[in-house]
Design a protein around this motif. Structure first.
Motif, PDB file in Angstrom:
ATOM      1  N   THR A   1       0.870  -1.176   0.000  1.00  0.00           N
ATOM      2  CA  THR A   1       0.000   0.000   0.000  1.00  0.00           C
ATOM      3  C   THR A   1       0.903   1.221   0.000  1.00  0.00           C
ATOM      4  OG1 THR A   1      -1.599  -1.226   1.332  1.00  0.00           O
ATOM      5  CG2 THR A   1      -1.898   1.147   1.192  1.00  0.00           C
ATOM      6  N   GLY A   2       0.553   2.238  -0.769  1.00  0.00           N
ATOM      7  CA  GLY A   2       1.460   3.371  -0.887  1.00  0.00           C
ATOM      8  C   GLY A   2       0.775   4.725  -0.842  1.00  0.00           C
TER       9      GLY A   2
ATOM     10  N   THR B   1       8.063   8.953  -5.532  1.00  0.00           N
ATOM     11  CA  THR B   1       8.553   8.468  -4.246  1.00  0.00           C
ATOM     12  C   THR B   1       7.334   8.056  -3.442  1.00  0.00           C
ATOM     13  OG1 THR B   1      10.438   9.988  -4.279  1.00  0.00           O
ATOM     14  CG2 THR B   1       9.853   9.006  -2.161  1.00  0.00           C
ATOM     15  N   LEU B   2       7.273   6.780  -3.072  1.00  0.00           N
ATOM     16  CA  LEU B   2       6.119   6.224  -2.368  1.00  0.00           C
ATOM     17  C   LEU B   2       6.500   5.840  -0.948  1.00  0.00           C
ATOM     18  CD1 LEU B   2       4.907   3.773  -5.178  1.00  0.00           C
ATOM     19  CD2 LEU B   2       3.977   6.042  -4.685  1.00  0.00           C
ATOM     20  N   LEU B   3       5.618   6.133  -0.005  1.00  0.00           N
ATOM     21  CA  LEU B   3       5.791   5.684   1.378  1.00  0.00           C
ATOM     22  C   LEU B   3       4.863   4.504   1.605  1.00  0.00           C
ATOM     23  CD1 LEU B   3       7.094   6.248   4.176  1.00  0.00           C
ATOM     24  CD2 LEU B   3       5.077   7.637   4.695  1.00  0.00           C
TER      25      LEU B   3
ATOM     26  N   ILE C   1      -0.504  -0.973  -4.487  1.00  0.00           N
ATOM     27  CA  ILE C   1       0.508  -0.852  -5.537  1.00  0.00           C
ATOM     28  C   ILE C   1       1.224  -2.181  -5.743  1.00  0.00           C
ATOM     29  CG2 ILE C   1       0.909   1.607  -5.112  1.00  0.00           C
ATOM     30  CD1 ILE C   1       3.514   0.743  -3.612  1.00  0.00           C
ATOM     31  N   THR C   2       1.681  -2.386  -6.967  1.00  0.00           N
ATOM     32  CA  THR C   2       2.556  -3.511  -7.281  1.00  0.00           C
ATOM     33  C   THR C   2       3.769  -2.959  -8.016  1.00  0.00           C
ATOM     34  OG1 THR C   2       0.660  -5.004  -7.504  1.00  0.00           O
ATOM     35  CG2 THR C   2       2.763  -5.750  -8.419  1.00  0.00           C
TER      36      THR C   2
END
Length: 231
Positions: free
Chosen positions: A8-9, A25-27, A60-61
């Motif tokens: 999950t992002g 940029t994903l957290l 997300i993948t």
């Protein structure tokens, strides 16, 4: 399939790249920060676009690579906090929270940072919740997760904080200091205790006069954050 990252992002930052791509940029709660390329996402019919909106949480993948950038191969929107962008002040604070979180977190950031940002979005999305209370809660929680929370039980001399006393704040001792004249009283400290102890900014409304107290406490916590965390 084994080497794919499924998580999950939340998008912390995004930069347009070449004609139709975007670098993100994903957290995430379980893989820290990920830097990925979303290929073709700026094309009108991109299947990825709906899942990488700002102020959103998405499934997300990601296909990892040997280089710095993974490849985002699928997204599915979980929650979009659409009310944030209905108010310019909430939108600007939302951008600021993303910037602070991106600057603060390392690649191996823990789940607590993801939960903190998600809860802040939920607070900002509530148009009935005073914006100062959301920022105050976020700032106090940042101090907590980074290990820089002030002493809210005893003063700089080790004495129990009392409801009838007036205090200054000693930044060196990270504690309140009893004075005959000062800006902080029992309700200020109560608001701070509640902010550190709860997982939602909405709880801060329970303190009598929270909206009036918030600016003074927010100024204090932001100064502590600037001194110790530098964000």
């Amino acid at each position: 399939m084994k080497n794919r990252i499924i998580s999950t992002g939340i998008v912390l930052a995004r930069t347009d790249f070449q004609e139709a791509d975007r670098i993100l940029t994903l957290l995430t709660p379980d893989h820290g920060k990920l830097r990925v390329i979303a290929k073709g996402v700026r094309r009108q019919r991109s299947k990825l676009a709906g899942g990488i909106e700002l102020f959103s949480v998405s499934d997300i993948t990601v296909l990892p690579s040997r280089g710095e950038l993974g490849t985002l191969i699928s997204t599915r929107l979980q929650t979009h906090y659409a009310s944030i962008v209905k108010d310019i002040n909430r939108t600007m604070l939302g951008y600021d929270l993303l910037k602070r979180m991106n600057k603060l977190t390392e690649d191996a950031a823990g789940e607590e940072y993801f939960k903190l940002l998600k809860a802040a979005f939920e607070g900002l999305n509530n148009l009935e919740l005073q914006i100062d209370l959301v920022e105050l809660w976020f700032t106090m929680q940042l101090l907590k997760v980074t290990g820089h929370a002030p002493d809210l039980k005893t003063d700089d001399a080790g004495m129990q904080l009392e409801a009838s006393k007036i205090y200054l704040f000693d930044f060196d001792a990270m504690a309140f200091k009893q004075q005959d004249v000062g800006p902080y009283q029992a309700n200020h400290i109560k608001l701070m205790r509640l902010g550190y102890g709860t997982d939602s900014p909405e709880i801060l409304k329970q303190v009598v006069g929270a909206g009036t107290l918030a600016p003074d406490v927010l100024s204090l916590t932001k100064n502590i954050l600037k001194l110790h965390v530098r964000v």
